[in-house]
Write a protein that holds these residues in place. Structure first.
Motif, PDB file in Angstrom:
ATOM      1  N   LEU A 254      11.380  19.003  80.594  1.00 49.39           N
ATOM      2  CA  LEU A 254      12.223  19.139  81.780  1.00 49.39           C
ATOM      3  C   LEU A 254      13.222  20.283  81.616  1.00 49.39           C
ATOM      4  O   LEU A 254      13.475  21.042  82.558  1.00 49.39           O
ATOM      5  N   PHE A 255      13.795  20.411  80.424  1.00 47.76           N
ATOM      6  CA  PHE A 255      14.698  21.533  80.166  1.00 47.76           C
ATOM      7  C   PHE A 255      13.961  22.864  80.352  1.00 47.76           C
ATOM      8  O   PHE A 255      14.446  23.769  81.036  1.00 47.76           O
ATOM      9  N   ARG A 256      12.810  22.979  79.743  1.00 46.49           N
ATOM     10  CA  ARG A 256      12.046  24.228  79.807  1.00 46.49           C
ATOM     11  C   ARG A 256      11.585  24.530  81.230  1.00 46.49           C
ATOM     12  O   ARG A 256      11.541  25.702  81.636  1.00 46.49           O
ATOM     13  N   ALA A 257      11.239  23.490  81.986  1.00 48.93           N
ATOM     14  CA  ALA A 257      10.813  23.693  83.369  1.00 48.93           C
ATOM     15  C   ALA A 257      11.950  24.223  84.236  1.00 48.93           C
ATOM     16  O   ALA A 257      11.707  24.787  85.304  1.00 48.93           O
ATOM     17  N   ASN A 258      13.182  24.044  83.761  1.00 49.42           N
ATOM     18  CA  ASN A 258      14.356  24.535  84.481  1.00 49.42           C
ATOM     19  C   ASN A 258      14.923  25.809  83.841  1.00 49.42           C
ATOM     20  O   ASN A 258      16.109  26.113  84.007  1.00 49.42           O
ATOM     21  N   ASP A 259      14.063  26.523  83.112  1.00 49.99           N
ATOM     22  CA  ASP A 259      14.421  27.811  82.493  1.00 49.99           C
ATOM     23  C   ASP A 259      15.576  27.692  81.504  1.00 49.99           C
ATOM     24  O   ASP A 259      16.423  28.583  81.400  1.00 49.99           O
ATOM     25  N   ILE A 260      15.621  26.584  80.793  1.00 52.19           N
ATOM     26  CA  ILE A 260      16.624  26.377  79.744  1.00 52.19           C
ATOM     27  C   ILE A 260      15.912  26.477  78.402  1.00 52.19           C
ATOM     28  O   ILE A 260      14.919  25.775  78.171  1.00 52.19           O
ATOM     29  N   LYS A 261      16.395  27.339  77.531  1.00 50.99           N
ATOM     30  CA  LYS A 261      15.765  27.508  76.224  1.00 50.99           C
ATOM     31  C   LYS A 261      16.028  26.278  75.355  1.00 50.99           C
ATOM     32  O   LYS A 261      17.133  25.744  75.350  1.00 50.99           O
ATOM     33  N   VAL A 262      15.017  25.860  74.640  1.00 58.85           N
ATOM     34  CA  VAL A 262      15.127  24.691  73.764  1.00 58.85           C
ATOM     35  C   VAL A 262      14.770  25.101  72.344  1.00 58.85           C
ATOM     36  O   VAL A 262      13.722  25.726  72.118  1.00 58.85           O
ATOM     37  N   VAL A 263      15.636  24.766  71.392  1.00 57.58           N
ATOM     38  CA  VAL A 263      15.353  25.032  69.985  1.00 57.58           C
ATOM     39  C   VAL A 263      15.561  23.745  69.189  1.00 57.58           C
ATOM     40  O   VAL A 263      16.272  22.836  69.621  1.00 57.58           O
ATOM     41  N   ASP A 264      14.937  23.693  68.040  1.00 62.01           N
ATOM     42  CA  ASP A 264      15.071  22.558  67.125  1.00 62.01           C
ATOM     43  C   ASP A 264      16.374  22.720  66.352  1.00 62.01           C
ATOM     44  O   ASP A 264      16.556  23.685  65.605  1.00 62.01           O
ATOM     45  N   ALA A 265      17.294  21.761  66.522  1.00 60.91           N
ATOM     46  CA  ALA A 265      18.598  21.859  65.863  1.00 60.91           C
ATOM     47  C   ALA A 265      18.472  21.846  64.346  1.00 60.91           C
ATOM     48  O   ALA A 265      19.360  22.339  63.639  1.00 60.91           O
ATOM     49  N   GLY A 266      17.383  21.289  63.838  1.00 63.30           N
ATOM     50  CA  GLY A 266      17.200  21.234  62.397  1.00 63.30           C
ATOM     51  C   GLY A 266      16.508  22.449  61.816  1.00 63.30           C
ATOM     52  O   GLY A 266      16.369  22.569  60.591  1.00 63.30           O
ATOM     53  N   ASN A 267      16.065  23.364  62.682  1.00 61.24           N
ATOM     54  CA  ASN A 267      15.379  24.575  62.227  1.00 61.24           C
ATOM     55  C   ASN A 267      16.369  25.735  62.258  1.00 61.24           C
ATOM     56  O   ASN A 267      16.618  26.331  63.303  1.00 61.24           O
ATOM     57  N   GLU A 268      16.943  26.052  61.110  1.00 56.72           N
ATOM     58  CA  GLU A 268      17.998  27.064  61.041  1.00 56.72           C
ATOM     59  C   GLU A 268      17.530  28.417  61.537  1.00 56.72           C
ATOM     60  O   GLU A 268      18.248  29.089  62.304  1.00 56.72           O
ATOM     61  N   ASN A 269      16.347  28.851  61.148  1.00 60.98           N
ATOM     62  CA  ASN A 269      15.850  30.167  61.557  1.00 60.98           C
ATOM     63  C   ASN A 269      15.629  30.243  63.068  1.00 60.98           C
ATOM     64  O   ASN A 269      15.954  31.246  63.710  1.00 60.98           O
ATOM     65  N   GLU A 270      15.100  29.164  63.638  1.00 56.30           N
ATOM     66  CA  GLU A 270      14.862  29.122  65.083  1.00 56.30           C
ATOM     67  C   GLU A 270      16.180  29.158  65.847  1.00 56.30           C
ATOM     68  O   GLU A 270      16.320  29.858  66.860  1.00 56.30           O
ATOM     69  N   LEU A 271      17.164  28.444  65.333  1.00 59.73           N
ATOM     70  CA  LEU A 271      18.481  28.402  65.963  1.00 59.73           C
ATOM     71  C   LEU A 271      19.157  29.758  65.933  1.00 59.73           C
ATOM     72  O   LEU A 271      19.657  30.256  66.949  1.00 59.73           O
ATOM     73  N   ILE A 272      19.163  30.381  64.762  1.00 58.80           N
ATOM     74  CA  ILE A 272      19.815  31.686  64.617  1.00 58.80           C
ATOM     75  C   ILE A 272      19.111  32.743  65.445  1.00 58.80           C
ATOM     76  O   ILE A 272      19.737  33.610  66.058  1.00 58.80           O
ATOM     77  N   SER A 273      17.776  32.687  65.486  1.00 62.33           N
ATOM     78  CA  SER A 273      17.009  33.657  66.268  1.00 62.33           C
ATOM     79  C   SER A 273      17.403  33.582  67.742  1.00 62.33           C
ATOM     80  O   SER A 273      17.571  34.609  68.413  1.00 62.33           O
ATOM     81  N   ALA A 274      17.581  32.379  68.261  1.00 61.93           N
ATOM     82  CA  ALA A 274      17.972  32.209  69.664  1.00 61.93           C
ATOM     83  C   ALA A 274      19.374  32.703  69.915  1.00 61.93           C
ATOM     84  O   ALA A 274      19.687  33.214  70.991  1.00 61.93           O
ATOM     85  N   MET A 275      20.242  32.598  68.905  1.00 61.98           N
ATOM     86  CA  MET A 275      21.634  33.015  69.074  1.00 61.98           C
ATOM     87  C   MET A 275      21.814  34.524  68.943  1.00 61.98           C
ATOM     88  O   MET A 275      22.732  35.107  69.524  1.00 61.98           O
ATOM     89  N   GLU A 276      20.951  35.154  68.187  1.00 62.58           N
ATOM     90  CA  GLU A 276      21.125  36.603  67.934  1.00 62.58           C
ATOM     91  C   GLU A 276      20.443  37.475  68.965  1.00 62.58           C
ATOM     92  O   GLU A 276      20.619  38.675  68.977  1.00 62.58           O
ATOM     93  N   ARG A 277      19.659  36.903  69.838  1.00 62.84           N
ATOM     94  CA  ARG A 277      18.961  37.696  70.863  1.00 62.84           C
ATOM     95  C   ARG A 277      19.959  38.233  71.890  1.00 62.84           C
ATOM     96  O   ARG A 277      20.911  37.570  72.247  1.00 62.84           O
TER      97      ARG A 277
END
Length: 277
Positions: A254-277
């Motif tokens: 539902l988040f993604r269908a509303n154009d909201i990016k979703v990342v795994d809070a436990g995945n540090e690399n995924e989280l940082i990648s989303a923040m640095e874009r």
């Protein structure tokens, strides 16, 4: 409505006397003036017990709880409880609900133990019993607010470790009628560029997972014109239970269908990648 004094004790599973480790598994409560005696015992969600007491077979734990449930039901029936009070009023003193409660919770050796007797005031003993069970056994206080606070702390630590935490500040947004505070908002030259919201979606019931996800979906959509276009939610989901996982995945979709990016809070690399874009 007049409030009654109630006494209650937490039922504890303590298989190893040597270590004194225990887990809360139920509540027994008596309201003497209402002649009310009842209990709640966890017999379904045993993952916490089997994980913590890994030297005890799961079948053994289930057998103990099943037998003890039968014993508690026998004692409740002996007191004559029907759901609203006593079924019969001519009984021996030893069958009195209060007497049975204190006999039951008396300290003795065994796998099943009790906390010290505690006291409360309530106008509805059944609701109080459910409330105490949810708090001490199901730990609902930790399912959303507390766990989400821990999740925010975890994310803050990751951002700080990567030396980008200073770029994110808490900030509130409002449309004049509805407002919400977000813990991580990237601000550049006084302009918000990105929003990060950690969301805990590991509640104990699928309905609560969807409710909490929908709450934040509504909040983000309601404030969409006030928020920066880049909104990221860092989610943590359940570790077990197929239905809870299904509810979690539905909330994520539902988040993604509303154009909201979703990342795994436990995945540090995924989280940082989303923040640095």
């Amino acid at each position: 409505m007049k409030k009654n004094a109630v006494s209650y004790a937490i039922i504890r599973f303590q298989p190893h006397v040597e270590t004194e480790e225990f887990a809360n598994i139920g509540i027994v409560l008596v309201a003497p003036r209402a002649s009310y005696l009842d209990f709640r015992l966890e017999t379904r969600r045993l993952g916490r017990l089997t994980s913590f007491f890994d030297s005890v077979e799961g079948a053994t734990i289930r057998g103990v709880l099943k037998s003890y449930y039968t014993e508690l039901k026998r004692i409740r029936d002996l007191a004559g409880h029907t759901g609203n009070g006593q079924r019969r009023f001519e009984f021996e003193l030893s069958d009195n609900a209060e007497h049975l409660f204190h006999a039951l919770t008396k300290d003795r050796e065994g796998i099943i133990r009790f906390s010290e007797v505690r006291f409360a005031m309530t106008d509805n003993p059944k609701s109080k019993l459910d409330e105490l069970f949810d708090y001490y056994v199901r730990r609902n206080f930790a399912s959303s607010v507390y766990r989400e606070g821990l999740l925010e702390k975890q994310v803050r630590g990751i951002l700080k470790l990567r030396d980008i935490g200073r770029n994110f500040k808490p900030m509130a947004f409002s449309d004049g009628l509805y407002s919400a505070k977000f813990p991580f908002v990237e601000i550049f030259q006084d302009k918000p560029l990105k929003v990060l919201k950690p969301i805990y979606l590991g509640q104990d019931e699928p309905t609560r997972i969807l409710d909490h996800g929908n709450k934040w979906l509504f909040t983000i959509n309601r404030l969409k014109d006030k928020l920066p276009p880049d909104v990221v939610v860092a989610v943590e989901g359940p570790k077990d239970s197929l239905k809870r996982k299904q509810a979690f995945l539905e909330a994520v979709d539902l988040f993604r269908a509303n154009d909201i990016k979703v990342v795994d809070a436990g995945n540090e690399n995924e989280l940082i990648s989303a923040m640095e874009r």
